[in-house]
Design an enzyme around this catalytic site. Structure first.
Site, short mmCIF file in Angstrom:
data_model
loop_
_atom_site.label_atom_id
_atom_site.label_comp_id
_atom_site.label_asym_id
_atom_site.label_seq_id
_atom_site.Cartn_x
_atom_site.Cartn_y
_atom_site.Cartn_z
N GLY A 83 6.58 -19.03 2.51
CA GLY A 83 4.89 -18.78 2.81
C GLY A 83 4.42 -18.15 1.36
CB VAL A 84 1.14 -17.18 0.38
CG1 VAL A 84 0.13 -16.76 -1.46
CG2 VAL A 84 -0.05 -16.82 0.70
CB VAL A 85 5.04 -14.77 -2.62
CG1 VAL A 85 5.27 -13.98 -3.40
CG2 VAL A 85 3.73 -13.94 -2.25
CE LYS A 137 1.07 -5.65 -0.23
NZ LYS A 137 0.65 -6.23 -0.46
CB VAL A 170 2.26 -1.96 -7.68
CG1 VAL A 170 1.44 -0.72 -8.33
CG2 VAL A 170 3.66 -1.39 -6.76
N GLY A 200 -12.29 -16.28 2.71
CA GLY A 200 -10.46 -15.93 2.54
C GLY A 200 -9.90 -15.28 1.61
CD GLU A 209 -4.53 -11.91 5.36
OE1 GLU A 209 -4.14 -12.33 6.08
OE2 GLU A 209 -3.89 -11.58 4.25
CG ASP A 239 -2.93 -3.42 0.01
OD1 ASP A 239 -1.14 -3.95 0.32
OD2 ASP A 239 -3.06 -3.26 -0.94
CE LYS A 266 -0.60 -3.47 -2.99
NZ LYS A 266 -2.12 -4.53 -2.88
#
Ligand SMILES: NC(=O)c1ccc[n+]([C@@H]2O[C@H](COP(=O)([O-])OP(=O)(O)OC[C@H]3O[C@@H](n4cnc5c(N)ncnc54)[C@H](OP(=O)(O)O)[C@@H]3O)[C@@H](O)[C@H]2O)c1
Length: 434
Positions: A20-22, A110, A137, A192, A195, A206, A210
């Site tokens: 996906g994104v990463v 994470k 993180v 963007g 979310e 989130d 972390k």
């Protein structure tokens, strides 16, 4: 003499769980930086099987994909598993299996590390492989390795972090435009930066994951996500921000981890006033930063992009290089003795507060309010009386006091006939207060 990567004969294979994104960024960097990486590792790193959920989806990067996890997890010939799928299940079970099969694991997850990191690290130790999670993180920012390695000779006292880009972007725009949260959040979603379901970000969850990871590392302790006291930014108003500004502060969503004198650990995420002179006050837009207070090193700050495809992939591929080097050198994950340190309940924390009260515009209000503070052992540092009639307000900043006392004081204030409402309350993080 310079190392010639073309002489590097050995190849290590990197299997990906997620594209996906990463994952797309990881595949891009492994491909585009292949020669430099080979020179730095002493072996070529080849992209092996890539597992996705939907093999029919169109992809930004040109690599073959499969939905068969067994091509990566425990697969003969796959040396390093990169997990960039996210979520706890099935990632937890897949990574446990990979570690037990002798594969090193790199993850950006994470959620998983902040809940099941300890069991995965144990599995990695037991099977003499690496588990690396720099990207879990603050994305691109190197913080896990500096904590684990560079600061291993020091004693970290406190860590304060801007750990969520979305909320920092929202608070920056509120501060710079004088806007309320709702329209800025809607705009951030359209652009963007946030979310469609922003709960994990604006609710502080989130950042809490972390903060738990940072606290575990900073204090050699076992801190999980559920140990983190968490408040998000939804109640921050333009008035709070304007009041903070007038008094020389800015509002940031902070993750704070601290080891107290009694070895208990305080770990919390909430919006806080910080002085404009604090280095974290200057962190704008979607950037992240982590401010570390250490005994010997003094103050340190780590700054950069906390998310995004290539920034996050930079940290992931750095970890792949670490794992590959360790594999070639036969180096195990450093073993760190983790102590069972108690988590300090938030009520026991010593904190400073900003309070905004809607009050009756009558003689004697201030003295009755001040008496209530006194009754709860909370001393007032400064107070401003503003507005008239229905608009009358008291803006107070307390000295540092026990959180539980401040809360009890707020409850008692609500019962005063002079106090119409507690319009706002927020912690002030100012070390000038001691
Ligand atoms: N995005 C960031 O900037 C960022 C920053 C730091 C850390 N992270 C962490 O990195 C991880 C990945 O985030 P992301 O933004 O890249 O997520 P993403 O864009 O949603 O990508 C997830 C990928 O994993 C695949 N996948 C999900 N569940 C799967 C399953 N059960 N079996 C097989 N494949 C599965 C998806 O397949 P399909 O493509 O077929 O749907 C997709 O390729 C998360 O842990 C996240 O917290 C992300």
């Amino acid at each position: 003499m310079a190392h010639d990567p073309s002489n590097t004969q050995r190849t290590l294979t990197v299997g990906l769980l997620g594209l996906g994104v990463v994952g797309s960024g990881v595949a891009t960097l492994l491909r585009d930086h292949a020669d430099e990486i080979a020179g730095r590792v002493g072996a070529r790193l080849e992209i092996g099987p890539v597992v996705v959920r939907d093999v029919n989806k169109s992809r930004d990067v040109d690599v073959a994909v499969t939905d068969d996890v067994s091509t990566v997890v425990g697969a003969e010939g796959v040396d390093i598993v990169v997990e960039v799928m996210g979520g706890i299940d099935p990632a937890r079970e897949l990574l446990t299996r990979a570690l037990k099969a002798g594969q090193s694991v790199v993850t950006a997850n994470k959620e998983l590390i902040s809940t099941h990191g300890a069991e995965l690290l144990t599995a990695a130790q037991e099977h003499s492989v690496r588990l690396e999670y720099e990207a879990a993180v603050a994305g691109a920012i190197p913080i896990i390795k500096p904590m684990r390695e560079s600061l291993a000779g020091d004693r970290v006292r406190k860590v304060l972090g801007i750990l969520n880009g979305t909320t920092n972007y929202i608070l920056t725009r509120m501060t710079e435009e004088g806007a309320e949260l709702a329209p800025v959040l809607a705009d951030a979603q359209a652009l963007g930066y946030a979310e469609a379901d922003p709960t994990a970000d604006v609710g502080g969850h989130d950042a809490a994951a972390k903060a738990a990871i940072l606290a575990s590392l900073a204090f050699d302790a076992h801190v999980v996500r559920d140990d983190v006291y968490t408040e998000g930014i939804m109640s921050v108003t333009a008035t709070d921000i304007a009041n903070a500004k007038r008094m020389g502060y800015v509002i940031k969503l902070l993750g704070i981890a601290e080891e107290h004198e009694d070895a208990s650990i305080g770990v919390r995420v909430h919006p806080a006033w910080i002085p404009t002179s604090h280095p974290l006050a200057s962190i704008r837009e979607a950037y992240n930063a982590i401010f570390v207070e250490a005994d010997a090193a003094g103050d340190l700050m780590f700054y950069g992009r906390g998310a995004g495809s290539l920034p996050t992939a930079s940290a992931v591929v750095g970890d792949v290089v670490t794992a590959a080097r360790a594999m070639l050198a036969g180096e195990r994950l450093p073993s760190v003795a983790v102590a069972d340190k108690p988590i300090r309940p938030v009520d026991e924390e010593i904190v400073q507060y900003y309070l905004l009260l809607d009050v009756a515009d009558e003689a004697g209000v201030l003295s009755r309010v001040a008496a209530t503070f006194g009754d709860h052992d909370v001393s007032i540092k400064s107070v401003w009386q503003e507005g008239e009639g229905d608009q009358a307000q008291l803006l107070l900043i307390t000295h540092a006091a026990r959180e539980g006392n401040v809360r009890a004081c707020v409850e008692a204030l609500k019962d005063l006939s002079d106090v119409n409402a507690i319009a706002s309350s927020m912690r002030v993080e100012d070390r000038r207060e001691g």
